[in-house]
Design an enzyme around this catalytic site. Structure first.
Site, PDB file in Angstrom:
ATOM      1  N   GLU A 158       0.294  -1.839   0.148  1.00  0.00           N
ATOM      2  CA  GLU A 158      -0.414   0.004  -0.473  1.00  0.00           C
ATOM      3  C   GLU A 158       1.006   1.245  -0.030  1.00  0.00           C
ATOM      4  N   TYR A 165       3.197   1.806   2.074  1.00  0.00           N
ATOM      5  CA  TYR A 165       4.142   2.569   2.913  1.00  0.00           C
ATOM      6  C   TYR A 165       5.407   1.588   3.224  1.00  0.00           C
ATOM      7  N   ARG A 224      10.536   4.036  -7.014  1.00  0.00           N
ATOM      8  CA  ARG A 224       9.737   4.527  -7.716  1.00  0.00           C
ATOM      9  C   ARG A 224      10.603   5.707  -6.366  1.00  0.00           C
ATOM     10  N   ARG A 228       2.549  -9.266   4.389  1.00  0.00           N
ATOM     11  CA  ARG A 228       1.477  -8.145   3.327  1.00  0.00           C
ATOM     12  C   ARG A 228       2.367  -7.595   1.847  1.00  0.00           C
ATOM     13  N   HIS A 233      -0.950   4.355  -1.582  1.00  0.00           N
ATOM     14  CA  HIS A 233      -2.379   5.194  -1.898  1.00  0.00           C
ATOM     15  C   HIS A 233      -2.257   6.240  -2.262  1.00  0.00           C
ATOM     16  N   GLN A 292     -17.705   4.934   2.589  1.00  0.00           N
ATOM     17  CA  GLN A 292     -18.838   6.050   3.516  1.00  0.00           C
ATOM     18  C   GLN A 292     -18.534   6.649   5.194  1.00  0.00           C
TER      19      GLN A 292
HETATM   20  P1  FAD Z   1     -36.223   7.399   0.976  1.00  0.00           P
HETATM   21  O1  FAD Z   1     -35.480   6.672  -0.051  1.00  0.00           O
HETATM   22  O2  FAD Z   1     -36.509   9.156  -0.182  1.00  0.00           O
HETATM   23  O3  FAD Z   1     -37.574   7.022   1.085  1.00  0.00           O
HETATM   24  C1  FAD Z   1     -38.877   7.243   1.230  1.00  0.00           C
HETATM   25  C2  FAD Z   1     -39.997   6.579   1.715  1.00  0.00           C
HETATM   26  O4  FAD Z   1     -41.485   6.773   1.399  1.00  0.00           O
HETATM   27  C3  FAD Z   1     -40.824   6.193  -0.591  1.00  0.00           C
HETATM   28  O5  FAD Z   1     -40.094   4.609  -0.808  1.00  0.00           O
HETATM   29  C4  FAD Z   1     -41.709   6.838  -1.087  1.00  0.00           C
HETATM   30  O6  FAD Z   1     -42.585   5.740  -1.364  1.00  0.00           O
HETATM   31  C5  FAD Z   1     -42.116   6.097   0.444  1.00  0.00           C
HETATM   32  N1  FAD Z   1     -43.770   7.366   0.328  1.00  0.00           N
HETATM   33  C6  FAD Z   1     -43.668   8.704   0.970  1.00  0.00           C
HETATM   34  N2  FAD Z   1     -44.825   8.933   1.247  1.00  0.00           N
HETATM   35  C7  FAD Z   1     -45.324   8.131   1.761  1.00  0.00           C
HETATM   36  C8  FAD Z   1     -46.666   8.150   2.137  1.00  0.00           C
HETATM   37  N3  FAD Z   1     -47.295   8.816   2.227  1.00  0.00           N
HETATM   38  N4  FAD Z   1     -47.401   6.611   2.003  1.00  0.00           N
HETATM   39  C9  FAD Z   1     -46.582   5.806   1.703  1.00  0.00           C
HETATM   40  N5  FAD Z   1     -45.436   5.196   1.370  1.00  0.00           N
HETATM   41  C10 FAD Z   1     -44.628   7.044   1.276  1.00  0.00           C
HETATM   42  N6  FAD Z   1     -26.935   8.153  -0.191  1.00  0.00           N
HETATM   43  C11 FAD Z   1     -25.409   7.604   0.422  1.00  0.00           C
HETATM   44  O7  FAD Z   1     -25.677   7.556   1.150  1.00  0.00           O
HETATM   45  N7  FAD Z   1     -25.128   7.148  -0.837  1.00  0.00           N
HETATM   46  C12 FAD Z   1     -25.084   6.677  -2.131  1.00  0.00           C
HETATM   47  O8  FAD Z   1     -23.872   6.388  -3.012  1.00  0.00           O
HETATM   48  C13 FAD Z   1     -26.175   6.799  -2.709  1.00  0.00           C
HETATM   49  N8  FAD Z   1     -26.657   7.419  -3.692  1.00  0.00           N
HETATM   50  C14 FAD Z   1     -27.469   7.539  -4.891  1.00  0.00           C
HETATM   51  C15 FAD Z   1     -28.203   7.443  -6.072  1.00  0.00           C
HETATM   52  C16 FAD Z   1     -28.700   8.593  -6.612  1.00  0.00           C
HETATM   53  C17 FAD Z   1     -29.134   8.011  -8.085  1.00  0.00           C
HETATM   54  C18 FAD Z   1     -30.219   8.175  -5.779  1.00  0.00           C
HETATM   55  C19 FAD Z   1     -31.157   8.908  -6.093  1.00  0.00           C
HETATM   56  C20 FAD Z   1     -29.823   8.637  -4.065  1.00  0.00           C
HETATM   57  C21 FAD Z   1     -28.653   8.139  -3.730  1.00  0.00           C
HETATM   58  N9  FAD Z   1     -28.357   8.248  -2.541  1.00  0.00           N
HETATM   59  C22 FAD Z   1     -27.137   8.003  -1.534  1.00  0.00           C
HETATM   60  C23 FAD Z   1     -29.161   8.436  -1.303  1.00  0.00           C
HETATM   61  C24 FAD Z   1     -29.633   7.556  -0.566  1.00  0.00           C
HETATM   62  O9  FAD Z   1     -30.600   6.774  -1.434  1.00  0.00           O
HETATM   63  C25 FAD Z   1     -31.110   8.817   0.058  1.00  0.00           C
HETATM   64  O10 FAD Z   1     -30.839   8.989   0.743  1.00  0.00           O
HETATM   65  C26 FAD Z   1     -31.652   7.704   1.203  1.00  0.00           C
HETATM   66  O11 FAD Z   1     -32.776   6.846   0.490  1.00  0.00           O
HETATM   67  C27 FAD Z   1     -33.136   8.489   2.596  1.00  0.00           C
HETATM   68  O12 FAD Z   1     -33.323   7.195   2.392  1.00  0.00           O
HETATM   69  P2  FAD Z   1     -35.189   7.410   3.530  1.00  0.00           P
HETATM   70  O13 FAD Z   1     -35.355   6.452   3.802  1.00  0.00           O
HETATM   71  O14 FAD Z   1     -34.513   8.812   4.252  1.00  0.00           O
HETATM   72  O15 FAD Z   1     -35.709   7.810   2.032  1.00  0.00           O
HETATM   73  P1  NAP Z   2     -26.396  18.134  -3.073  1.00  0.00           P
HETATM   74  O1  NAP Z   2     -24.938  17.407  -2.941  1.00  0.00           O
HETATM   75  O2  NAP Z   2     -26.923  19.302  -2.089  1.00  0.00           O
HETATM   76  O3  NAP Z   2     -26.293  18.636  -4.229  1.00  0.00           O
HETATM   77  C1  NAP Z   2     -27.279  19.600  -4.842  1.00  0.00           C
HETATM   78  C2  NAP Z   2     -26.477  20.443  -5.931  1.00  0.00           C
HETATM   79  O4  NAP Z   2     -27.858  21.552  -6.871  1.00  0.00           O
HETATM   80  C3  NAP Z   2     -25.289  21.061  -6.048  1.00  0.00           C
HETATM   81  O5  NAP Z   2     -24.729  20.715  -6.831  1.00  0.00           O
HETATM   82  C4  NAP Z   2     -25.747  22.596  -5.798  1.00  0.00           C
HETATM   83  O6  NAP Z   2     -24.878  23.370  -6.210  1.00  0.00           O
HETATM   84  C5  NAP Z   2     -27.897  22.344  -6.505  1.00  0.00           C
HETATM   85  N1  NAP Z   2     -28.270  23.791  -6.425  1.00  0.00           N
HETATM   86  C6  NAP Z   2     -28.855  23.428  -5.384  1.00  0.00           C
HETATM   87  N2  NAP Z   2     -29.717  24.481  -5.314  1.00  0.00           N
HETATM   88  C7  NAP Z   2     -29.997  24.521  -6.897  1.00  0.00           C
HETATM   89  C8  NAP Z   2     -31.214  26.068  -7.036  1.00  0.00           C
HETATM   90  N3  NAP Z   2     -31.977  25.640  -6.744  1.00  0.00           N
HETATM   91  N4  NAP Z   2     -30.403  25.917  -8.271  1.00  0.00           N
HETATM   92  C9  NAP Z   2     -29.834  24.870  -9.378  1.00  0.00           C
HETATM   93  N5  NAP Z   2     -29.318  24.363  -8.204  1.00  0.00           N
HETATM   94  C10 NAP Z   2     -29.059  23.376  -7.470  1.00  0.00           C
HETATM   95  O7  NAP Z   2     -27.925  17.299  -3.849  1.00  0.00           O
HETATM   96  P2  NAP Z   2     -28.096  15.533  -4.496  1.00  0.00           P
HETATM   97  O8  NAP Z   2     -26.904  15.673  -5.385  1.00  0.00           O
HETATM   98  O9  NAP Z   2     -29.261  15.419  -4.905  1.00  0.00           O
HETATM   99  O10 NAP Z   2     -28.054  14.654  -3.574  1.00  0.00           O
HETATM  100  C11 NAP Z   2     -29.193  14.104  -2.419  1.00  0.00           C
HETATM  101  C12 NAP Z   2     -28.172  13.082  -1.423  1.00  0.00           C
HETATM  102  O11 NAP Z   2     -27.714  11.957  -1.598  1.00  0.00           O
HETATM  103  C13 NAP Z   2     -27.029  13.768  -0.986  1.00  0.00           C
HETATM  104  O12 NAP Z   2     -26.346  14.750   0.262  1.00  0.00           O
HETATM  105  C14 NAP Z   2     -25.554  13.197  -1.227  1.00  0.00           C
HETATM  106  O13 NAP Z   2     -24.739  12.790  -0.370  1.00  0.00           O
HETATM  107  C15 NAP Z   2     -26.890  11.731  -1.121  1.00  0.00           C
HETATM  108  N6  NAP Z   2     -25.900  11.405  -2.497  1.00  0.00           N
HETATM  109  C16 NAP Z   2     -24.478  10.351  -2.126  1.00  0.00           C
HETATM  110  C17 NAP Z   2     -23.933  10.018  -3.435  1.00  0.00           C
HETATM  111  C18 NAP Z   2     -22.465   9.086  -2.836  1.00  0.00           C
HETATM  112  O14 NAP Z   2     -22.047   8.373  -3.831  1.00  0.00           O
HETATM  113  N7  NAP Z   2     -21.906   8.831  -1.554  1.00  0.00           N
HETATM  114  C19 NAP Z   2     -24.326   9.680  -4.687  1.00  0.00           C
HETATM  115  C20 NAP Z   2     -25.202  10.334  -5.034  1.00  0.00           C
HETATM  116  C21 NAP Z   2     -25.721  10.787  -3.716  1.00  0.00           C
HETATM  117  P3  NAP Z   2     -25.201  25.068  -6.558  1.00  0.00           P
HETATM  118  O15 NAP Z   2     -25.933  25.609  -5.456  1.00  0.00           O
HETATM  119  O16 NAP Z   2     -23.667  24.602  -6.306  1.00  0.00           O
HETATM  120  O17 NAP Z   2     -25.336  25.006  -7.853  1.00  0.00           O
HETATM  121 FE1  SF4 Z   3     -17.772   0.830   4.236  1.00  0.00          FE
HETATM  122 FE2  SF4 Z   3     -20.267   0.031   5.893  1.00  0.00          FE
HETATM  123 FE3  SF4 Z   3     -19.389   0.951   3.152  1.00  0.00          FE
HETATM  124 FE4  SF4 Z   3     -18.627  -1.869   3.518  1.00  0.00          FE
HETATM  125  S1  SF4 Z   3     -20.892  -0.897   3.431  1.00  0.00           S
HETATM  126  S2  SF4 Z   3     -17.705   0.514   2.466  1.00  0.00           S
HETATM  127  S3  SF4 Z   3     -17.866  -1.985   5.341  1.00  0.00           S
HETATM  128  S4  SF4 Z   3     -19.918   1.639   5.292  1.00  0.00           S
END
Ligand code: FAD
Ligand code: NAP
Ligand code: SF4
Length: 675
Positions: free
Chosen positions: A168, A170, A179, A218, A256, A343
């Protein structure tokens, strides 16, 4: 052979002086609990759970042999007899649970984040602001003696062995590689002299600890850096390390500072097992395959094909301490799979926070987050089966509550159903499979396809109501925001809209980056095809040549993309510490134009008009995909309040800003533990 569906994985391994019950090695992972004596009882509980879970052999996080070898000031160190006491708490706990544990000796060398750093030569690491001091010949001897002292102290502390961290990038690796080793004395100049440091450490440790002590080395088998060791040197190193007295050789992949991802979720499962397999004919000690081995069929496949004798898993055992017991009993569907997101584990450690796990918030919190059976079962309604609601419902039911989980959608998972469609995020399917099985096992009553309202909740007569209803996408407000070209990421990821050949993405947060990745790719994900993935990232197919690198050959992008944000600076600065660079590099390879400091002037039939650095531009796009963040969806709060009913809010329904699944699952689990 055992009766397990994974017979090779559960075949004991005879090391001559002891027999390991299976082929599972819990690889070294820094948790942050190693750094303070006060945290050792927590560290002991963490390892005890994994020993109880059936893991064959475990390795601690890196412990430095002296002050100069510290990774950071006051990091874990074992160099004096009075430092043994706290380690005894760990070794006693592990042995009490029938497990075995080795201490990893890690000397950071030039990767140290403190001013005392040393290396083979005065060559700064590209990922560090600090330049190391080159060790004198006397200094080299002192480092070797420090390794030996630590190994002897580890034995006194009750460890079953040590792992010498030779990879890694180290210190030991810094001696091995031309290198970083520019010396012309007994410790550098030729491949033989460069490897003397590693060989002397192993030889003298073996001499000091005797024959019946596990000594894992390792070995840096694939360095993935320019000017790294070539394959013939690695074979020579492995043979010399074996001759010097190593019991087991573990695989190290990538320094790294390497610019090839090695453990992120987009790396195909078991992608690097071929490296270990290539070394197999050259040594006779057991070899351990590593990196992105997270499910039993992957591990079994590697062992059955004879690619390695053991498999190393670190993060998968953080995610599920019962991994081995579940696999052995054929309950793979119950495994809480590591999705390789980094994460809550690595991203935490890099900012000096205690590690945990996105899918298992109990990791490293075993003594504090306890799911005690309830003495007073309640009827609980959880609305929303996204990560927050799933965690809350299943933990509450596990504790003995009667839980009804309701979701408007036809499947569980909430936004994870969108995340799993992103190329490189296929692992997210596993979390949904895990929760599906948990719902079944804990007896949660699941109601899908029901958009519940306040009246129904009130009529249900529940003792507790939990709102996990998630978010709604934020709308944008600029001229033309209602133009048909403007669509939401939901439209795109659910397939309601298939964007044209030129697309602008508004918002460069996690979702903006993911949507760009989704739109840039066509066909099956390279993360499911090791050969294509290696070609994209420039890994030599046969791992030949210095560092095992080849010219990257990214596949042509499916579309022309612009990724935009209003804030100044390059998009992606706020992505995960250990994975952000991968997302940025992946989009660069697809020629995505990432722009910061953008002012949105409007959308019309010609495209998206923007201003950057005072210059107006027209982006002639077919679609504008809005990924501008999210707002909480809390439609149920007010009517419930009006009826005098309080509800718990978790996940996006609570706070949408900075929401991720780590917070959603953690919050849901903690609420359920307290109900
Ligand atoms: P949600 O996942 O939004 O779930 C809410 C649920 O409530 C939904 O299933 C909806 O149908 C249900 N619901 C709402 N209102 C009602 C109602 N009245 N009756 C019944 N059901 C209802 N997070 C990460 O940490 N790492 C990532 O890599 C990551 N990648 C992402 C990539 C994408 C493309 C997206 C869109 C999100 C990603 N996220 C990621 C974000 C992550 O998915 C969200 O932070 C997480 O799903 C939030 O969980 P939640 O349970 O609060 O809400
Ligand atoms: P986000 O990370 O808060 O990004 C929102 C983006 O929209 C920012 O780039 C912001 O940048 C822009 N924005 C905000 N208000 C705006 C407005 N009024 N008009 C135009 N642009 C605006 O949110 P997200 O991408 O929707 O992700 C949601 C959550 O899912 C995040 O908290 C993230 O952690 C999680 N997630 C995580 C991963 C992961 O790989 N870890 C992947 C996907 C999602 P500017 O304000 O500079 O324009
Ligand atoms: Fe780390 Fe848990 Fe994500 Fe696996 S699932 S990479 S152990 S935070």
């Amino acid at each position: 052979m055992t009766t397990s569906p994974y017979p090779h994985l559960f075949q004991p391994l005879d090391l001559g002086f002891c027999t390991l019950p299976n082929r599972i090695l819990m690889g070294s992972m820094h948790t942050g609990l190693e750094d303070h004596a006060r945290d050792f009882p927590k560290l002991a509980a963490y390892f005890r759970e994994r020993a109880e879970g059936g893991t064959g052999l475990m390795v601690t996080g890196g412990i430095s042999p002296n002050l100069v070898g510290w990774l950071k000031p006051f990091a874990g160190k074992l160099s004096w007899p009075w430092e043994i006491h706290k380690h005894r708490i760990v070794t006693d706990a592990v042995h009490g649970a029938g497990g075995r544990i080795c201490l990893q000796i890690l000397h950071a060398g030039r990767y140290a984040a403190h001013p005392l750093l040393v290396s083979a030569s005065k060559v700064k690491a590209p990922i560090s602001p600090l330049t190391p001091r080159a060790l004198t010949a006397w200094g080299v001897e002192r480092q070797i003696r420090a390794f030996v002292t630590t190994a002897k102290l580890a034995r006194d502390a009750g460890y079953d062995g040590v792992e010498v961290m030779g990879s890694e990038g180290y210190l030991i690796n810094q001696f091995l590689s031309a290198r970083t080793n520019k010396r012309n004395d007994a410790w550098g100049g030729t491949p033989e002299k460069r490897m003397r440091f590693a060989v002397e450490i192993v030889r003298r440790i073996r001499e000091a600890v005797g024959p019946d002590f596990i000594l894992i080395y390792r070995l840096s088998m694939l360095e993935l850096v320019e000017g790294g060791s070539a394959w013939d040197e690695i074979v020579m190193q492995a043979k010399a390390i074996e001759a010097a007295g190593a019991t087991i050789i573990n695989t190290g992949i990538g320094w790294h500072e390497a610019r090839v991802p090695t453990i992120a979720t987009s790396v195909p499962r078991g992608a690097f097992a071929g490296v270990t397999a290539k070394l197999k004919p050259h040594v006779s000690v057991p070899l351990v395959a590593t990196n992105r081995i997270n499910m039993p069929e992957v591990a079994e496949g590697i062992l059955a094909a004879g690619q390695a004798d053991m498999v190393s898993m670190a993060r998968p055992l953080l995610a599920d301490p019962q991994w081995a017991n579940k696999a052995r009993a054929g309950r793979r569907d119950e495994i809480n799979t590591c999705i390789a997101c980094n994460q809550a584990c690595l991203d935490h450690v890099f900012v000096n926070r205690k590690a945990s796990c996105l899918v298992n918030p109990r990791a490293c919190a075993e003594t504090e987050l306890v799911y005690t059976p309830t003495a007073a079962p309640k009827r609980i309604a959880v609305v929303g089966a996204g990560p927050a609601g799933l965690a809350c419902a299943t933990v509450a039911a596990e504790r003995g509550h009667r839980v009804t989980l309701i979701d408007a959608a036809g499947e569980i998972g909430g936004q994870f159903n969108l995340a799993k469609k992103i190329p490189g995020k296929e692992e997210f399917h596993e979390t949904l499979r895990y929760f599906g099985k948990r719902i079944e096992l804990t007896g949660v009553e699941l109601r899908l396809g029901q958009r519940v309202d306040a009246e129904a909740l009130l009529a249900g007569g529940y003792d507790e109501i939990v709102l996990a209803t998630g978010i709604r996408p934020r709308k944008v407000a600029f001229p033309g925001a209602d133009h048909p070209k403007v669509v939401s990421y939901l439209d795109v990821l659910t397939g309601r809209v298939v964007p044209g050949a030129k697309v602008a993405i508004i918002g460069a947060g996690g979702i903006g980056f993911d949507v760009a990745e989704y739109l840039a790719h066509e066909g099956p994900s390279p993360s499911l095809d090791t050969e294509r993935w290696m070609a994209e990232w420039g890994v030599a197919p046969e791992f030949e040549g210095p560092g095992g690198l080849a010219r990257p050959r990214p596949e042509a992008p499916a579309r022309q993309l612009w990724l935009l944000q209003r804030s100044p600076g390059k998009p992606g600065a706020r992505l995960g510490k250990t994975t952000g660079w991968i997302h940025r590099a992946a989009l660069k390879a697809k020629a995505v134009q990432a722009l910061g400091g953008v002012e949105y002037l409007g959308v019309d039939d010609a495209g998206l008009r923007i201003r950057v650095d005072g210059q107006e531009q027209l982006l002639p796009v077919d679609h504008v995909v809005v990924c501008a963040g999210q707002e909480p969806l809390r439609a149920l709060v007010e009517p419930l309040q009006a009826a005098g009913r309080a509800a718990h809010l978790i996940g996006g329904a609570d706070v949408a800003a900075e929401l991720d699944a780590k917070r959603a699952i953690d919050q849901g689990s903690r609420l359920a533990a307290a109900l």
